[in-house]
Design a protein around this motif. Structure first.
Motif, PDB file in Angstrom:
ATOM      1  N   ALA A 163       0.811  -1.223   0.000  1.00  0.00           N
ATOM      2  CA  ALA A 163       0.000   0.000   0.000  1.00  0.00           C
ATOM      3  C   ALA A 163       0.845   1.275   0.000  1.00  0.00           C
ATOM      4  O   ALA A 163       0.523   2.217  -0.733  1.00  0.00           O
ATOM      5  N   PRO A 164       1.934   1.370   0.801  1.00  0.00           N
ATOM      6  CA  PRO A 164       2.736   2.609   0.772  1.00  0.00           C
ATOM      7  C   PRO A 164       3.342   2.906  -0.595  1.00  0.00           C
ATOM      8  O   PRO A 164       3.434   4.069  -1.001  1.00  0.00           O
ATOM      9  N   PHE A 165       3.747   1.854  -1.315  1.00  0.00           N
ATOM     10  CA  PHE A 165       4.338   2.054  -2.639  1.00  0.00           C
ATOM     11  C   PHE A 165       3.280   2.526  -3.646  1.00  0.00           C
ATOM     12  O   PHE A 165       3.547   3.401  -4.479  1.00  0.00           O
ATOM     13  N   LEU A 166       2.086   1.937  -3.540  1.00  0.00           N
ATOM     14  CA  LEU A 166       0.989   2.368  -4.409  1.00  0.00           C
ATOM     15  C   LEU A 166       0.589   3.805  -4.091  1.00  0.00           C
ATOM     16  O   LEU A 166       0.293   4.594  -4.998  1.00  0.00           O
ATOM     17  N   TRP A 167       0.598   4.144  -2.812  1.00  0.00           N
ATOM     18  CA  TRP A 167       0.236   5.504  -2.394  1.00  0.00           C
ATOM     19  C   TRP A 167       1.254   6.517  -2.907  1.00  0.00           C
ATOM     20  O   TRP A 167       0.885   7.604  -3.367  1.00  0.00           O
TER      21      TRP A 167
END
Length: 248
Positions: A163-167
């Protein structure tokens, strides 16, 4: 794709050099000075009233006193985030009209031409303000409709690892759209067409947006992030996106 990422990211360095050219500085330092005044006002208000504000949120009963050590840092972080968010909104609204004029001035210097499409006098500043603020509202709706599902991913075990990378990628894409709106909007290319145009250069947009995210995270340097991003976006428009066709 890799070459586009590198080109997009390196454009920020070129934009930082561009904003210090004669003829462009006034579009940078006027909103910079206004934002600096607002920032000083926000800091003064924070220093003066922060303690009272924290005490109004925290329980005052003596048997709750031990919670202050636990809750005080949490409330301090929350209030700090609200402060940063409010200041960012004000900075964007102040800078938006100047950003359109900066994009036009940068394009004129890069292309060495002055035509009626790009020439906007200072008297048109209010008109530019209404157009750019309306565009900001449209982009905010686009952002919210996609940000909420991404934020939900943080709550799903297993998936929340990525999720952090997608964000980060999503915010990079949004910042590319945010700043490319100024040179493209000056040519009557609006939000839907802007997205279609940038999709043909995804790597370019992601590399550029990622570099702006990083620049915004560096204290003091982030004061110049907005005009630098506008100049960089205009550079990318002139060299690459202006020659691409719309794909609906």
């Amino acid at each position: 794709m890799i070459s586009q990422l590198i080109i997009g990211a390196s454009a920020t360095l070129e934009g930082l050099r561009l904003i210090h050219r004669p003829g462009l500085r006034r579009y940078v330092y006027i909103p910079f000075t206004i934002n600096l005044v607002f920032f000083g006002l926000f800091v003064w208000l924070g220093v003066t009233y922060f303690g009272d504000l924290m005490n109004s949120f925290l329980p005052q009963e003596s048997w709750f006193a031990w919670l202050h050590w636990l809750l005080w840092p949490l409330f301090a972080i929350a209030i700090g985030l609200v402060f940063f968010f409010c200041f960012s909104i004000i900075a964007n609204l102040i800078g938006a009209p100047f950003n359109s004029l900066l994009a036009k001035a940068v394009e004129q210097q890069l292309t060495h031409r002055l035509d009626n499409e790009l020439a906007t006098p200072w008297q048109g500043l209010a008109k530019e303000g209404f157009r750019t603020i309306k565009s900001e509202i449209n982009k905010m709706g686009y952002f919210i409709s996609r940000a909420i599902p991404l934020l939900i991913l943080f709550l799903i075990p297993g998936i929340n690892i990525i999720a952090p990378f997608l964000w980060f990628a999503f915010n990079s894409w949004m910042l590319a759209l945010e700043y490319l709106d100024y040179p493209m909007g000056n040519h009557g290319i609006f939000f839907t067409a802007q997205r279609d145009r940038l999709r043909q250069f995804r790597g370019l947009g992601l590399g550029f947006g990622a570099s702006v995210v990083l620049m915004n995270s560096i204290p003091l340097i982030n004061f110049l992030a907005m005009p630098t991003a506008v100049a960089s976006a205009t550079l990318l428009w002139v060299k690459y996106l202006a020659f691409a066709s719309n794909r609906n």
